[in-house]
Design a protein around this motif. Structure first.
Motif, mmCIF file in Angstrom:
data_model
loop_
_atom_site.group_PDB
_atom_site.id
_atom_site.type_symbol
_atom_site.label_atom_id
_atom_site.label_comp_id
_atom_site.label_asym_id
_atom_site.label_seq_id
_atom_site.Cartn_x
_atom_site.Cartn_y
_atom_site.Cartn_z
ATOM 1 N N ALA A 1 -22.320 5.612 -25.054
ATOM 2 C CA ALA A 1 -22.909 6.028 -24.248
ATOM 3 C C ALA A 1 -24.462 6.497 -23.547
ATOM 4 O O ALA A 1 -23.865 8.467 -24.594
ATOM 5 N N THR A 2 -24.869 6.476 -22.604
ATOM 6 C CA THR A 2 -25.948 7.228 -22.864
ATOM 7 C C THR A 2 -26.955 7.643 -21.284
ATOM 8 O O THR A 2 -27.085 9.116 -20.606
ATOM 9 N N SER B 1 -21.271 2.443 -17.817
ATOM 10 C CA SER B 1 -21.817 3.157 -18.957
ATOM 11 C C SER B 1 -22.214 2.479 -19.783
ATOM 12 O O SER B 1 -22.956 1.375 -19.965
ATOM 13 N N ARG B 2 -23.757 3.036 -19.430
ATOM 14 C CA ARG B 2 -24.980 2.665 -20.231
ATOM 15 C C ARG B 2 -24.754 2.651 -21.475
ATOM 16 O O ARG B 2 -25.133 4.287 -21.501
ATOM 17 N N LEU B 3 -25.718 2.106 -22.229
ATOM 18 C CA LEU B 3 -25.675 1.761 -23.489
ATOM 19 C C LEU B 3 -27.140 1.908 -24.394
ATOM 20 O O LEU B 3 -27.187 1.795 -25.431
ATOM 21 N N ALA C 1 -23.499 -8.669 -24.174
ATOM 22 C CA ALA C 1 -21.649 -8.186 -23.388
ATOM 23 C C ALA C 1 -21.545 -7.290 -24.526
ATOM 24 O O ALA C 1 -21.253 -5.816 -23.508
ATOM 25 N N ASP C 2 -22.699 -6.503 -25.218
ATOM 26 C CA ASP C 2 -22.141 -5.473 -25.566
ATOM 27 C C ASP C 2 -23.206 -3.833 -26.039
ATOM 28 O O ASP C 2 -23.727 -3.420 -26.705
ATOM 29 N N GLY C 3 -24.543 -4.689 -25.133
ATOM 30 C CA GLY C 3 -25.870 -4.173 -25.537
ATOM 31 C C GLY C 3 -26.245 -2.884 -24.463
ATOM 32 O O GLY C 3 -26.772 -2.288 -24.844
ATOM 33 N N LEU C 4 -26.398 -3.960 -22.910
ATOM 34 C CA LEU C 4 -27.097 -2.609 -21.905
ATOM 35 C C LEU C 4 -25.793 -1.655 -21.505
ATOM 36 O O LEU C 4 -26.283 -0.473 -21.330
ATOM 37 N N GLU C 5 -25.093 -2.269 -21.011
ATOM 38 C CA GLU C 5 -23.904 -1.206 -20.061
ATOM 39 C C GLU C 5 -22.598 -2.536 -20.578
ATOM 40 O O GLU C 5 -22.633 -3.681 -20.785
ATOM 41 N N GLU C 6 -21.875 -1.405 -19.661
ATOM 42 C CA GLU C 6 -19.891 -2.281 -19.870
ATOM 43 C C GLU C 6 -19.441 -0.986 -18.782
ATOM 44 O O GLU C 6 -19.904 0.308 -18.531
#
Length: 193
Positions: free
Chosen positions: A101-102, A149-151, A176-181
Motif C-alpha cells: 500500500a502506498t 488501499s492504493r497499491l 483485481a490485485d493491481g491498483l487498489e483493494e
C-alpha cells in the motif's frame, strides 16, 4: 512445582472477550467513472419510510453512506478492484495494511441494511452474478469500516489507450490485485455506540 493454571485461565478469559471474525469473503468490483457502490440486496425498496433525510455534511470526499447504499470513490477512473468482506462479532482490531500500500484511506460510520445481504456493484452494467455477503440480520444499522488501499506509486498514470482494448482487464495493470483493494468490515454496534 510451578502452578501456571491462573495465567492460563486469565489468557482464556481475555481471548474469549476479544472480538472474533465471524465470516469473510473475497470478490472483485469494476470501478467505473471513478466509483462503485456497496448495496443491500433490497435496494431502494428496502429503505424505511421514516428514514431521516441525508445530511451531505457527513459525507467524506471519497465515501458516502445512505440507507441500503454506499458510494466509494476510487483514485482511478476505471479498473477492477479486489474486495474483502468481513463480519465481526464486535469492533475489529485496527486493520493491518498491505506492505504494497502506498496510500490508505479509512472511513468508519453507520450502514443500514434492510435485508442483511450486501454486495458491491458497478455504477453501470452491473455483473449478472455479484457475490452477496450475508450479515445474518435484517433491518440493522451496522458499523462499517471501509479501508481503501492504493497499491501503486503516486506517479503511476493510466495509459489512455488500455481501456479501449477489448481485453483491457487482462492486458492492463488494472486487475483485481493491481491498483487498489478495499476492505469492508461490518459489526453490530454495541449499546453505547
Amino acid at each position: 512445582m510451578l502452578n501456571v493454571a491462573p495465567a492460563c485461565k486469565e489468557s482464556i478469559i481475555m481471548t474469549s472477550l476479544s472480538p472474533q471474525q465471524v465470516s469473510t469473503a473475497d470478490d472483485i468490483v469494476g470501478v467505473q467513472y471513478g466509483q462503485f457502490r456497496i448495496m443491500d440486496e433490497d435496494g431502494a425498496a428496502g429503505i424505511p419510510d421514516n428514514s431521516p433525510p441525508q445530511d451531505p455534511s457527513t459525507y467524506d470526499d471519497w465515501m458516502q453512506s445512505t440507507p441500503n447504499f454506499a458510494l466509494v470513490r476510487s483514485s482511478f477512473d476505471s479498473h477492477v478492484m479486489g474486495v474483502r468482506f468481513e463480519l465481526w462479532d464486535g469492533p475489529p482490531p485496527e486493520p493491518e495494511f498491505s506492505a504494497a500500500a502506498t496510500k490508505v484511506l479509512v472511513w468508519t460510520g453507520k450502514f443500514y441494511a434492510s435485508s442483511g445481504r450486501v454486495r458491491t456493484m458497478e455504477l453501470v452494467d452491473p455483473r449478472a452474478d455479484p457475490h452477496t455477503f450475508d450479515l445474518g440480520r435484517r433491518e440493522t444499522v451496522w458499523q462499517l469500516r471501509v479501508v481503501l488501499s492504493r497499491l501503486v506509486d503516486e506517479d503511476w498514470e493510466e495509459d489512455e489507450d488500455w481501456e479501449e482494448d477489448e481485453n483491457w482487464e487482462e492486458s492492463s495493470p488494472a486487475t483485481a490485485d493491481g491498483l487498489e483493494e478495499v476492505l469492508l468490515q461490518f459489526w453490530a454496534p454495541s449499546a453505547e455506540e
